[in-house]
Design an enzyme around this catalytic site. Sequence first.
Site, PDB file in Angstrom:
ATOM      1  N   TYR A  15       4.672  -2.043   8.999  1.00 28.61           N
ATOM      2  CA  TYR A  15       3.808  -0.913   8.635  1.00 28.61           C
ATOM      3  C   TYR A  15       3.223  -0.185   9.840  1.00 28.61           C
ATOM      4  O   TYR A  15       2.549   0.837   9.686  1.00 28.61           O
ATOM      5  CB  TYR A  15       2.645  -1.401   7.763  1.00 28.61           C
ATOM      6  CG  TYR A  15       3.084  -2.047   6.485  1.00 28.61           C
ATOM      7  CD1 TYR A  15       3.686  -1.303   5.472  1.00 28.61           C
ATOM      8  CD2 TYR A  15       2.916  -3.413   6.279  1.00 28.61           C
ATOM      9  CE1 TYR A  15       4.110  -1.905   4.296  1.00 28.61           C
ATOM     10  CE2 TYR A  15       3.330  -4.019   5.104  1.00 28.61           C
ATOM     11  CZ  TYR A  15       3.921  -3.254   4.125  1.00 28.61           C
ATOM     12  OH  TYR A  15       4.337  -3.847   2.954  1.00 28.61           O
ATOM     13  N   HIS A  20       0.444   5.424   6.242  1.00 29.62           N
ATOM     14  CA  HIS A  20      -0.741   4.699   5.754  1.00 29.62           C
ATOM     15  C   HIS A  20      -1.517   4.042   6.893  1.00 29.62           C
ATOM     16  O   HIS A  20      -2.666   3.676   6.721  1.00 29.62           O
ATOM     17  CB  HIS A  20      -0.303   3.639   4.742  1.00 29.62           C
ATOM     18  CG  HIS A  20      -1.057   3.642   3.450  1.00 29.62           C
ATOM     19  ND1 HIS A  20      -1.929   4.620   3.045  1.00 29.62           N
ATOM     20  CD2 HIS A  20      -1.039   2.734   2.438  1.00 29.62           C
ATOM     21  CE1 HIS A  20      -2.413   4.326   1.860  1.00 29.62           C
ATOM     22  NE2 HIS A  20      -1.899   3.189   1.464  1.00 29.62           N
ATOM     23  N   TYR A  58      -4.384  -6.194   2.913  1.00 29.70           N
ATOM     24  CA  TYR A  58      -3.592  -5.000   2.632  1.00 29.70           C
ATOM     25  C   TYR A  58      -4.535  -3.907   2.163  1.00 29.70           C
ATOM     26  O   TYR A  58      -5.694  -4.153   1.796  1.00 29.70           O
ATOM     27  CB  TYR A  58      -2.484  -5.305   1.626  1.00 29.70           C
ATOM     28  CG  TYR A  58      -1.367  -6.089   2.276  1.00 29.70           C
ATOM     29  CD1 TYR A  58      -0.387  -5.434   3.017  1.00 29.70           C
ATOM     30  CD2 TYR A  58      -1.330  -7.470   2.194  1.00 29.70           C
ATOM     31  CE1 TYR A  58       0.614  -6.141   3.653  1.00 29.70           C
ATOM     32  CE2 TYR A  58      -0.327  -8.191   2.830  1.00 29.70           C
ATOM     33  CZ  TYR A  58       0.637  -7.518   3.558  1.00 29.70           C
ATOM     34  OH  TYR A  58       1.620  -8.220   4.197  1.00 29.70           O
ATOM     35  N   ASN A  60      -5.133  -2.130  -0.397  1.00 28.08           N
ATOM     36  CA  ASN A  60      -5.849  -2.177  -1.674  1.00 28.08           C
ATOM     37  C   ASN A  60      -6.943  -3.238  -1.738  1.00 28.08           C
ATOM     38  O   ASN A  60      -7.632  -3.350  -2.744  1.00 28.08           O
ATOM     39  CB  ASN A  60      -4.871  -2.353  -2.840  1.00 28.08           C
ATOM     40  CG  ASN A  60      -4.105  -3.646  -2.771  1.00 28.08           C
ATOM     41  OD1 ASN A  60      -4.072  -4.317  -1.741  1.00 28.08           O
ATOM     42  ND2 ASN A  60      -3.476  -4.002  -3.870  1.00 28.08           N
ATOM     43  N   ASN A 106      -5.961   3.820  -2.497  1.00 24.60           N
ATOM     44  CA  ASN A 106      -6.336   2.460  -2.906  1.00 24.60           C
ATOM     45  C   ASN A 106      -7.296   1.781  -1.944  1.00 24.60           C
ATOM     46  O   ASN A 106      -8.125   0.975  -2.348  1.00 24.60           O
ATOM     47  CB  ASN A 106      -5.094   1.612  -3.125  1.00 24.60           C
ATOM     48  CG  ASN A 106      -4.351   2.030  -4.369  1.00 24.60           C
ATOM     49  OD1 ASN A 106      -4.939   2.527  -5.321  1.00 24.60           O
ATOM     50  ND2 ASN A 106      -3.043   1.850  -4.367  1.00 24.60           N
TER      51      ASN A 106
END
Length: 176
Positions: A15, A20, A58, A60, A106
């Site tokens: 990631y 994000h 993560y 969320n 989120n």
Amino acid sequence: MVKLLVFLGNPGKVYARTRHNVGWMVAEHRHPQARWSEKFHGLVSSDNSTKLLKPSTYMNESGRSVRACMDFYGYAIDEILVVHDDLELPFGTLRLQKGGGLGGHNGLKSIRAHIQSDQFFRLRIGIGRPQHGSVASFVLERFTPDEEISLPLVIDLAEKMLTDAYSSLPVTNTLV
């Protein structure tokens, strides 16, 4: 006064350069020599009197990390500034504001749920919206080659806006 800077992203190399994770990119650029320690379900460092937090949950579950840090240091909601990606803003547009809609993000939803408010300061970094395909896939993709060229300028602007944030809120800037 901002006492806690929260940089949103997802853990793991897969990631690292995705849309994000633009919050983490700002943290790494702004604080390249920071000594991060594991605490509060995240990575914590300091910049003078400001605590820096990169939740390592993560996206969320970011709120768990923010809440734990707030509770430990006794920070109020208006002492927090969250740096995050934003689908609702075109790529290269940055907006510094307090509160506002969460736009389906989120990480922000998790923070709101854990701190019971959406009245924290935010530096929204526009990543644009996908022209087709799923939003979930889009935010986990790398930037386009053209965006990659401009990304350092966007991150520089984010750093400048954070520096200026202590004296002027809210602010909007567009780079591209």
